[in-house]
Design a protein around this motif. Structure first.
Motif, PDB file in Angstrom:
ATOM      1  N   ILE A   1      -3.691   4.191  -0.718  1.00 54.92           N
ATOM      2  CA  ILE A   1      -4.191   3.339  -1.801  1.00 54.92           C
ATOM      3  C   ILE A   1      -3.610   1.949  -1.630  1.00 54.92           C
ATOM      4  N   SER A   2      -4.426   0.935  -1.829  1.00 54.41           N
ATOM      5  CA  SER A   2      -3.967  -0.447  -1.696  1.00 54.41           C
ATOM      6  C   SER A   2      -3.027  -0.825  -2.826  1.00 54.41           C
ATOM      7  N   TRP A   3      -2.383  -1.973  -2.697  1.00 49.11           N
ATOM      8  CA  TRP A   3      -1.375  -2.370  -3.676  1.00 49.11           C
ATOM      9  C   TRP A   3      -1.967  -2.481  -5.078  1.00 49.11           C
ATOM     10  N   SER A   4      -3.209  -2.899  -5.180  1.00 42.45           N
ATOM     11  CA  SER A   4      -3.838  -3.078  -6.485  1.00 42.45           C
ATOM     12  C   SER A   4      -4.470  -1.793  -7.007  1.00 42.45           C
ATOM     13  N   GLY A   5      -4.597  -0.822  -6.133  1.00 41.93           N
ATOM     14  CA  GLY A   5      -5.296   0.404  -6.517  1.00 41.93           C
ATOM     15  C   GLY A   5      -6.802   0.318  -6.338  1.00 41.93           C
ATOM     16  N   GLY A   6      -7.274  -0.818  -5.850  1.00 40.58           N
ATOM     17  CA  GLY A   6      -8.706  -1.022  -5.752  1.00 40.58           C
ATOM     18  C   GLY A   6      -9.370  -0.349  -4.568  1.00 40.58           C
TER      19      GLY A   6
ATOM     20  N   ILE B   1      -5.874  10.034  -5.027  1.00 43.64           N
ATOM     21  CA  ILE B   1      -4.653   9.242  -5.041  1.00 43.64           C
ATOM     22  C   ILE B   1      -4.793   8.158  -6.100  1.00 43.64           C
ATOM     23  N   SER B   2      -3.711   7.892  -6.805  1.00 43.03           N
ATOM     24  CA  SER B   2      -3.703   6.837  -7.820  1.00 43.03           C
ATOM     25  C   SER B   2      -2.296   6.277  -7.905  1.00 43.03           C
ATOM     26  N   ARG B   3      -2.172   5.156  -8.610  1.00 44.48           N
ATOM     27  CA  ARG B   3      -0.852   4.550  -8.746  1.00 44.48           C
ATOM     28  C   ARG B   3      -0.742   3.855 -10.094  1.00 44.48           C
ATOM     29  N   ASP B   4       0.497   3.755 -10.558  1.00 45.62           N
ATOM     30  CA  ASP B   4       0.815   3.033 -11.781  1.00 45.62           C
ATOM     31  C   ASP B   4       1.911   2.042 -11.416  1.00 45.62           C
ATOM     32  N   ASN B   5       1.544   0.808 -11.179  1.00 44.69           N
ATOM     33  CA  ASN B   5       2.527  -0.175 -10.725  1.00 44.69           C
ATOM     34  C   ASN B   5       3.573  -0.480 -11.790  1.00 44.69           C
ATOM     35  N   ALA B   6       3.218  -0.312 -13.049  1.00 46.45           N
ATOM     36  CA  ALA B   6       4.195  -0.541 -14.116  1.00 46.45           C
ATOM     37  C   ALA B   6       5.302   0.506 -14.078  1.00 46.45           C
ATOM     38  N   LYS B   7       4.978   1.677 -13.550  1.00 43.76           N
ATOM     39  CA  LYS B   7       5.960   2.765 -13.464  1.00 43.76           C
ATOM     40  C   LYS B   7       6.471   2.955 -12.047  1.00 43.76           C
ATOM     41  N   ASN B   8       6.027   2.120 -11.117  1.00 42.97           N
ATOM     42  CA  ASN B   8       6.436   2.255  -9.713  1.00 42.97           C
ATOM     43  C   ASN B   8       6.210   3.671  -9.200  1.00 42.97           C
ATOM     44  N   THR B   9       5.055   4.221  -9.515  1.00 39.30           N
ATOM     45  CA  THR B   9       4.786   5.609  -9.176  1.00 39.30           C
ATOM     46  C   THR B   9       3.386   5.746  -8.572  1.00 39.30           C
ATOM     47  N   VAL B  10       3.293   6.579  -7.559  1.00 42.78           N
ATOM     48  CA  VAL B  10       2.010   6.924  -6.970  1.00 42.78           C
ATOM     49  C   VAL B  10       1.818   8.428  -7.123  1.00 42.78           C
ATOM     50  N   TYR B  11       0.579   8.836  -7.310  1.00 41.70           N
ATOM     51  CA  TYR B  11       0.262  10.236  -7.574  1.00 41.70           C
ATOM     52  C   TYR B  11      -0.730  10.763  -6.551  1.00 41.70           C
ATOM     53  N   LEU B  12      -0.714  12.075  -6.382  1.00 36.24           N
ATOM     54  CA  LEU B  12      -1.731  12.741  -5.597  1.00 36.24           C
ATOM     55  C   LEU B  12      -2.167  13.978  -6.381  1.00 36.24           C
ATOM     56  N   GLN B  13      -3.352  13.901  -6.955  1.00 35.98           N
ATOM     57  CA  GLN B  13      -3.933  15.043  -7.652  1.00 35.98           C
ATOM     58  C   GLN B  13      -4.665  15.895  -6.638  1.00 35.98           C
TER      59      GLN B  13
ATOM     60  N   ALA C   1       0.854  -1.182   0.000  1.00 29.84           N
ATOM     61  CA  ALA C   1       0.000   0.000   0.000  1.00 29.84           C
ATOM     62  C   ALA C   1       0.893   1.235   0.000  1.00 29.84           C
ATOM     63  N   MET C   2       0.386   2.309  -0.553  1.00 28.30           N
ATOM     64  CA  MET C   2       1.122   3.574  -0.569  1.00 28.30           C
ATOM     65  C   MET C   2       0.265   4.651   0.073  1.00 28.30           C
ATOM     66  N   GLY C   3       0.930   5.609   0.665  1.00 27.07           N
ATOM     67  CA  GLY C   3       0.189   6.672   1.326  1.00 27.07           C
ATOM     68  C   GLY C   3       0.833   8.024   1.125  1.00 27.07           C
TER      69      GLY C   3
ATOM     70  N   ASN D   1       3.933  -1.604   4.839  1.00 23.14           N
ATOM     71  CA  ASN D   1       4.514  -2.933   5.021  1.00 23.14           C
ATOM     72  C   ASN D   1       3.484  -4.043   4.796  1.00 23.14           C
ATOM     73  N   ARG D   2       2.396  -3.678   4.142  1.00 20.33           N
ATOM     74  CA  ARG D   2       1.358  -4.660   3.811  1.00 20.33           C
ATOM     75  C   ARG D   2       0.593  -4.171   2.594  1.00 20.33           C
ATOM     76  N   PRO D   3      -0.155  -5.055   1.908  1.00 20.44           N
ATOM     77  CA  PRO D   3      -0.857  -4.643   0.683  1.00 20.44           C
ATOM     78  C   PRO D   3      -2.077  -3.766   0.915  1.00 20.44           C
ATOM     79  N   ALA D   4      -2.698  -3.922   2.080  1.00 21.85           N
ATOM     80  CA  ALA D   4      -3.955  -3.216   2.325  1.00 21.85           C
ATOM     81  C   ALA D   4      -3.701  -1.752   2.653  1.00 21.85           C
TER      82      ALA D   4
END
Length: 124
Positions: A51-56, A70-82, A33-35, A100-103
């Motif tokens: 945002i969870s690891w899957s973005g869901g 908040i959004s993420r692009d796992n292919a680019k290893n990037t998370v965004y905050l609009q 997960a990213m924050g 340290n966890r997916p949720a």
């Protein structure tokens, strides 16, 4: 080891928009997960969005709900905050963090890696 680098901060007038990016290195990104958190002068660091690891799954602080995304692009290893409809009270240093966890989680205790931060200043 995970390294995080934020970018996109700056000075904007109230009502304006900014898009923060956080580029991550390391394989852990797609399983974490990213924050986004922020810290204003003299204040404690506070949760903004996660945002969870899957973005869901995403969660937001009440103060930014409806204005920030908040959004993420796992292919680019990037998370965004609009950030839209910015207010002077949004002024702070914004940090991204890898959990340290997916949720998705709002707790700072569950984030192991932190970026150096990027300054966001909103003027009247």
């Amino acid at each position: 080891q995970v390294q995080l680098a934020e970018s996109g901060g700056g000075l904007v007038q109230a009502g304006g928009s900014l898009r923060l990016s956080c580029a991550a290195s390391g394989r852990i990104f797609s399983r974490s997960a990213m924050g986004w958190f922020r810290q204003a002068p003299g204040m404690e660091r506070e949760f903004v969005a996660t945002i969870s690891w899957s973005g869901g799954n995403t969660y937001y602080a009440d103060s930014v709900k409806g204005r920030f995304t908040i959004s993420r692009d796992n292919a680019k290893n990037t998370v965004y905050l609009q950030m839209n409809s910015l207010k002077p009270e949004d002024t702070a240093v914004y940090y991204c963090a890898a959990g340290n966890r997916p949720a998705a989680t709002t707790s700072t205790q569950l984030y192991d890696y932190w970026g150096q931060g990027t300054q966001v200043t909103v003027s009247l």
